[in-house]
Design an enzyme around this catalytic site. Structure first.
Site, PDB file in Angstrom:
ATOM      1  N   HIS A  63      75.651  39.684  17.981  1.00  0.00           N
ATOM      2  CA  HIS A  63      75.544  40.937  17.220  1.00  0.00           C
ATOM      3  C   HIS A  63      75.544  40.642  15.727  1.00  0.00           C
ATOM      4  O   HIS A  63      75.675  39.488  15.335  1.00  0.00           O
ATOM      5  CB  HIS A  63      76.626  41.943  17.627  1.00  0.00           C
ATOM      6  CG  HIS A  63      78.036  41.538  17.311  1.00  0.00           C
ATOM      7  ND1 HIS A  63      78.638  40.441  17.889  1.00  0.00           N
ATOM      8  CD2 HIS A  63      78.967  42.077  16.490  1.00  0.00           C
ATOM      9  CE1 HIS A  63      79.881  40.348  17.439  1.00  0.00           C
ATOM     10  NE2 HIS A  63      80.110  41.315  16.585  1.00  0.00           N
ATOM     11  N   HIS A  65      77.476  41.339  13.052  1.00  0.00           N
ATOM     12  CA  HIS A  65      78.622  41.234  12.138  1.00  0.00           C
ATOM     13  C   HIS A  65      78.644  39.866  11.452  1.00  0.00           C
ATOM     14  O   HIS A  65      78.284  38.850  12.049  1.00  0.00           O
ATOM     15  CB  HIS A  65      79.932  41.491  12.890  1.00  0.00           C
ATOM     16  CG  HIS A  65      80.137  42.925  13.236  1.00  0.00           C
ATOM     17  ND1 HIS A  65      80.958  43.349  14.262  1.00  0.00           N
ATOM     18  CD2 HIS A  65      79.615  44.047  12.679  1.00  0.00           C
ATOM     19  CE1 HIS A  65      80.939  44.677  14.319  1.00  0.00           C
ATOM     20  NE2 HIS A  65      80.130  45.119  13.383  1.00  0.00           N
ATOM     21  N   ASP A  67      80.877  37.784  10.664  1.00  0.00           N
ATOM     22  CA  ASP A  67      81.640  36.678  11.239  1.00  0.00           C
ATOM     23  C   ASP A  67      80.949  36.101  12.485  1.00  0.00           C
ATOM     24  O   ASP A  67      81.524  35.282  13.209  1.00  0.00           O
ATOM     25  CB  ASP A  67      83.087  37.101  11.554  1.00  0.00           C
ATOM     26  CG  ASP A  67      83.184  38.190  12.598  1.00  0.00           C
ATOM     27  OD1 ASP A  67      82.399  39.154  12.522  1.00  0.00           O
ATOM     28  OD2 ASP A  67      84.036  38.080  13.507  1.00  0.00           O
ATOM     29  N   HIS A  68      79.696  36.531  12.736  1.00  0.00           N
ATOM     30  CA  HIS A  68      78.909  35.976  13.844  1.00  0.00           C
ATOM     31  C   HIS A  68      77.570  35.406  13.370  1.00  0.00           C
ATOM     32  O   HIS A  68      77.009  34.527  14.022  1.00  0.00           O
ATOM     33  CB  HIS A  68      78.695  37.048  14.931  1.00  0.00           C
ATOM     34  CG  HIS A  68      79.998  37.504  15.516  1.00  0.00           C
ATOM     35  ND1 HIS A  68      80.451  37.085  16.739  1.00  0.00           N
ATOM     36  CD2 HIS A  68      80.982  38.273  14.991  1.00  0.00           C
ATOM     37  CE1 HIS A  68      81.659  37.603  16.943  1.00  0.00           C
ATOM     38  NE2 HIS A  68      82.007  38.335  15.906  1.00  0.00           N
ATOM     39  N   HIS A 122      80.741  47.697  21.235  1.00  0.00           N
ATOM     40  CA  HIS A 122      81.261  47.204  19.943  1.00  0.00           C
ATOM     41  C   HIS A 122      80.236  47.494  18.842  1.00  0.00           C
ATOM     42  O   HIS A 122      80.582  48.015  17.783  1.00  0.00           O
ATOM     43  CB  HIS A 122      81.528  45.705  20.076  1.00  0.00           C
ATOM     44  CG  HIS A 122      82.042  45.045  18.839  1.00  0.00           C
ATOM     45  ND1 HIS A 122      83.272  45.310  18.302  1.00  0.00           N
ATOM     46  CD2 HIS A 122      81.481  44.105  18.035  1.00  0.00           C
ATOM     47  CE1 HIS A 122      83.451  44.564  17.215  1.00  0.00           C
ATOM     48  NE2 HIS A 122      82.374  43.821  17.031  1.00  0.00           N
ATOM     49  N   ASP A 141      81.813  39.850  20.951  1.00  0.00           N
ATOM     50  CA  ASP A 141      82.971  40.740  20.786  1.00  0.00           C
ATOM     51  C   ASP A 141      82.933  41.891  21.794  1.00  0.00           C
ATOM     52  O   ASP A 141      83.392  42.996  21.502  1.00  0.00           O
ATOM     53  CB  ASP A 141      82.999  41.325  19.362  1.00  0.00           C
ATOM     54  CG  ASP A 141      83.309  40.290  18.304  1.00  0.00           C
ATOM     55  OD1 ASP A 141      83.569  39.127  18.656  1.00  0.00           O
ATOM     56  OD2 ASP A 141      83.295  40.662  17.112  1.00  0.00           O
ATOM     57  N   HIS A 179      86.509  35.319  19.732  1.00  0.00           N
ATOM     58  CA  HIS A 179      87.761  35.380  18.951  1.00  0.00           C
ATOM     59  C   HIS A 179      88.955  34.950  19.796  1.00  0.00           C
ATOM     60  O   HIS A 179      88.975  35.161  21.017  1.00  0.00           O
ATOM     61  CB  HIS A 179      88.024  36.808  18.454  1.00  0.00           C
ATOM     62  CG  HIS A 179      87.110  37.251  17.371  1.00  0.00           C
ATOM     63  ND1 HIS A 179      87.334  36.980  16.043  1.00  0.00           N
ATOM     64  CD2 HIS A 179      85.951  37.958  17.423  1.00  0.00           C
ATOM     65  CE1 HIS A 179      86.362  37.506  15.316  1.00  0.00           C
ATOM     66  NE2 HIS A 179      85.491  38.099  16.124  1.00  0.00           N
TER      67      HIS A 179
HETATM   68 FE    FE Z   1      83.791  39.306  15.474  1.00  0.00          FE
HETATM   69 ZN    ZN Z   2      82.054  42.000  15.780  1.00  0.00          ZN
END
Ligand code: FE
Ligand code: ZN
Length: 251
Positions: A63, A65, A67-68, A122, A141, A179
């Site tokens: 996805h 975001h 942090d990905h 998400h 996530d 995570h």
């Molecule tokens: Fe994440």
């Molecule tokens: Zn995420």
């Protein structure tokens, strides 16, 4: 050398690179070529691949975001020929994609067939990648060990449906989520179900792993079926109540 764990899956192992606060970047490789899932950052991933003599073949993005996808530009500077596999429906938010995919699409990577699953909840275009030949699920996530992602863009009904699809995969499937949230998830679950022996046993094992600095990932579909309250939720309304409870829990 960064703290890592390599599963002993013959032929095509998966390794974890812990980055940022609690993210994992997954590296699936055949000893020569690598597929990287959700690179939050580039530096530690480039270092790890070079240290292991691996060439980057593809990046999988679950996805949009940061942090990905945050490490993808840096990986492409080092390996410009690498493919970037992401949701075509999310092209605006994942602009570096070169292979646009959607639910049910199949790709061959490292000699293995991979199936794309749309798992909204998400985010609206969240994807999971299932590689049956190595019993691996890369789910970002959506499904976490003992939990699930927050509902930023989707509904509880969508997340319920997504989790049910993932939980219907073969029981031995290894669940590589993005995570390290497992201990908090299981502490919350144990508070909801104090008499549940399976949850208590898993919490004890997770605490032991964390105390000794080890990842709790991968989980398995079997373990999520027996100890994940979100997977066990009978419907979207029940999942919504669980999600609310977890969002406000500070035990
Ligand atoms: Fe994440
Ligand atoms: Zn995420």
């Amino acid at each position: 050398m960064p703290q890592t764990q390599t599963t002993p899956a013959p032929g095509a192992p998966v390794a974890l690179i812990p980055v940022l606060q609690d993210n994992y970047v997954m590296v699936w490789h055949d000893g020569r070529r690598a597929v990287v899932v959700d690179p939050a950052v580039a530096g530690p991933v480039i270092h790890w691949l070079e240290q292991h003599g691996l060439e980057l073949e593809a990046v999988l993005q679950t996805h949009h975001h940061s942090d990905h996808i945050g490490g993808t530009p840096g990986l492409l500077r080092r390996w410009p020929q690498a493919a970037v596999v992401a949701a075509g429906a999310d092209r605006e938010r994942i602009p570096l994609q070169t292979v646009a995919v959607g639910d049910g699409d199949r790709l061959t990577l490292l000699g293995q067939e991979l199936t794309v699953m749309a798992v909204p909840g998400h985010t609206r275009h969240h994807l999971a990648f299932h590689v049956p030949g190595i019993d691996a699920l890369f789910c970002g996530d959506t499904l976490f060990a003992g939990g699930c992602g927050r509902l930023f863009e989707g509904t509880a009904e969508q997340m319920h449906h997504s989790l049910q699809r993932l939980a219907a995969l073969p029981a031995a499937t290894q669940v590589w989520c993005a995570h390290e949230y497992t201990e908090a998830n299981l502490r919350w679950a144990a508070a909801q179900r104090p008499a549940d022996g399976a949850i208590a046993a898993r919490l004890a094992e997770v605490r032991r792993l964390r105390f000794t600095g080890q990842p709790t990932i991968p989980s398995t579909v079997a373990l999520e079926r027996t100890t994940n309250l979100f997977v066990q939720a009978p419907d979207g309304a029940s999942l919504a109540l669980l999600r609310e409870s977890k969002n406000h829990w500070s035990g």
